[in-house]
Write a protein that holds these residues in place. Sequence first.
Motif, PDB file in Angstrom:
ATOM      1  N   LEU A 127       1.079  -0.844   0.264  1.00  0.00           N
ATOM      2  CA  LEU A 127      -0.344   0.296   0.017  1.00  0.00           C
ATOM      3  C   LEU A 127       1.499   1.016  -0.239  1.00  0.00           C
ATOM      4  N   PHE A 128       2.147   1.521   1.322  1.00  0.00           N
ATOM      5  CA  PHE A 128       2.787   2.776   1.120  1.00  0.00           C
ATOM      6  C   PHE A 128       3.504   2.497  -0.075  1.00  0.00           C
ATOM      7  N   THR A 129       4.109   1.396  -0.425  1.00  0.00           N
ATOM      8  CA  THR A 129       4.590   1.319  -1.998  1.00  0.00           C
ATOM      9  C   THR A 129       3.670   2.179  -3.296  1.00  0.00           C
ATOM     10  N   GLY A 130       2.856   1.694  -3.685  1.00  0.00           N
ATOM     11  CA  GLY A 130       1.369   2.109  -4.150  1.00  0.00           C
ATOM     12  C   GLY A 130       1.807   3.357  -4.324  1.00  0.00           C
ATOM     13  N   PHE A 131       1.318   4.455  -2.777  1.00  0.00           N
ATOM     14  CA  PHE A 131       0.481   5.634  -2.876  1.00  0.00           C
ATOM     15  C   PHE A 131       2.512   6.209  -3.119  1.00  0.00           C
ATOM     16  N   CYS A 132       3.316   5.783  -2.174  1.00  0.00           N
ATOM     17  CA  CYS A 132       4.687   6.398  -2.836  1.00  0.00           C
ATOM     18  C   CYS A 132       4.946   6.966  -4.574  1.00  0.00           C
ATOM     19  N   LEU A 133       4.314   5.528  -4.800  1.00  0.00           N
ATOM     20  CA  LEU A 133       4.506   5.572  -6.507  1.00  0.00           C
ATOM     21  C   LEU A 133       3.991   6.071  -7.363  1.00  0.00           C
ATOM     22  N   TRP A 134       2.592   6.817  -6.763  1.00  0.00           N
ATOM     23  CA  TRP A 134       1.428   7.080  -7.784  1.00  0.00           C
ATOM     24  C   TRP A 134       1.235   8.933  -7.412  1.00  0.00           C
ATOM     25  N   GLY A 135       2.820   8.990  -6.026  1.00  0.00           N
ATOM     26  CA  GLY A 135       3.388  10.112  -5.568  1.00  0.00           C
ATOM     27  C   GLY A 135       4.521  11.389  -6.456  1.00  0.00           C
ATOM     28  N   VAL A 136       5.204   9.957  -7.628  1.00  0.00           N
ATOM     29  CA  VAL A 136       6.341   9.701  -8.089  1.00  0.00           C
ATOM     30  C   VAL A 136       5.717  10.199  -9.336  1.00  0.00           C
ATOM     31  N   TYR A 137       4.738   9.601  -9.779  1.00  0.00           N
ATOM     32  CA  TYR A 137       3.877  10.147 -10.926  1.00  0.00           C
ATOM     33  C   TYR A 137       3.984  11.196 -10.957  1.00  0.00           C
ATOM     34  N   MET A 138       3.289  11.439 -11.250  1.00  0.00           N
ATOM     35  CA  MET A 138       2.558  12.948 -10.506  1.00  0.00           C
ATOM     36  C   MET A 138       3.479  14.410 -10.408  1.00  0.00           C
TER      37      MET A 138
END
Length: 158
Positions: A29-40
């Motif tokens: 979950l943390f990795t998914g949200f971090c990757l979403w933030g990195v993409y943004m």
Amino acid sequence: MSNFAKVESAARGINRIQTGCMFLFANLLFTGFCLWGVYMLYVSVQLETKGKITEGIVVEMDASTTDGSTTYSPIIEFEANGETHSFKGNISSNPPQYSIGDRVDVRFDPGNPNTAQIDKSSERWLTPILLIPAMLIAAIIVNFFLIRAWRRGDSMDN
């Protein structure tokens, strides 16, 4: 070994499995949200360096209701390469930040005008700047307690 010791050992093993599963789920979950933030963040940087600015107009307010609270995101239309494009703003709020008919600066990718953002710092940078550190800090805290519970064989019910 007494029956009580066998039951206690089995319970510890089950608690470790449960804690390990929670560890795996939380980190995914943390990795998914971090990757979403990195993409943004990546999209914002790309638009900053390669994007063009044009004027857009708020044509609609998209209402979203969660837990009885409604927030509004602007839907913006703009012209690029002779075509009309639209996108939803990144930040929703109540009361709405925009009204239908408001004119806003839009930063878009000339090679792919479907990639666009309102050209405002809060719209472009706020979410990734808050999301990435928040997920990293939350991961550190949660992992500390999950690893400690796993080592001890503690139940997650406590």
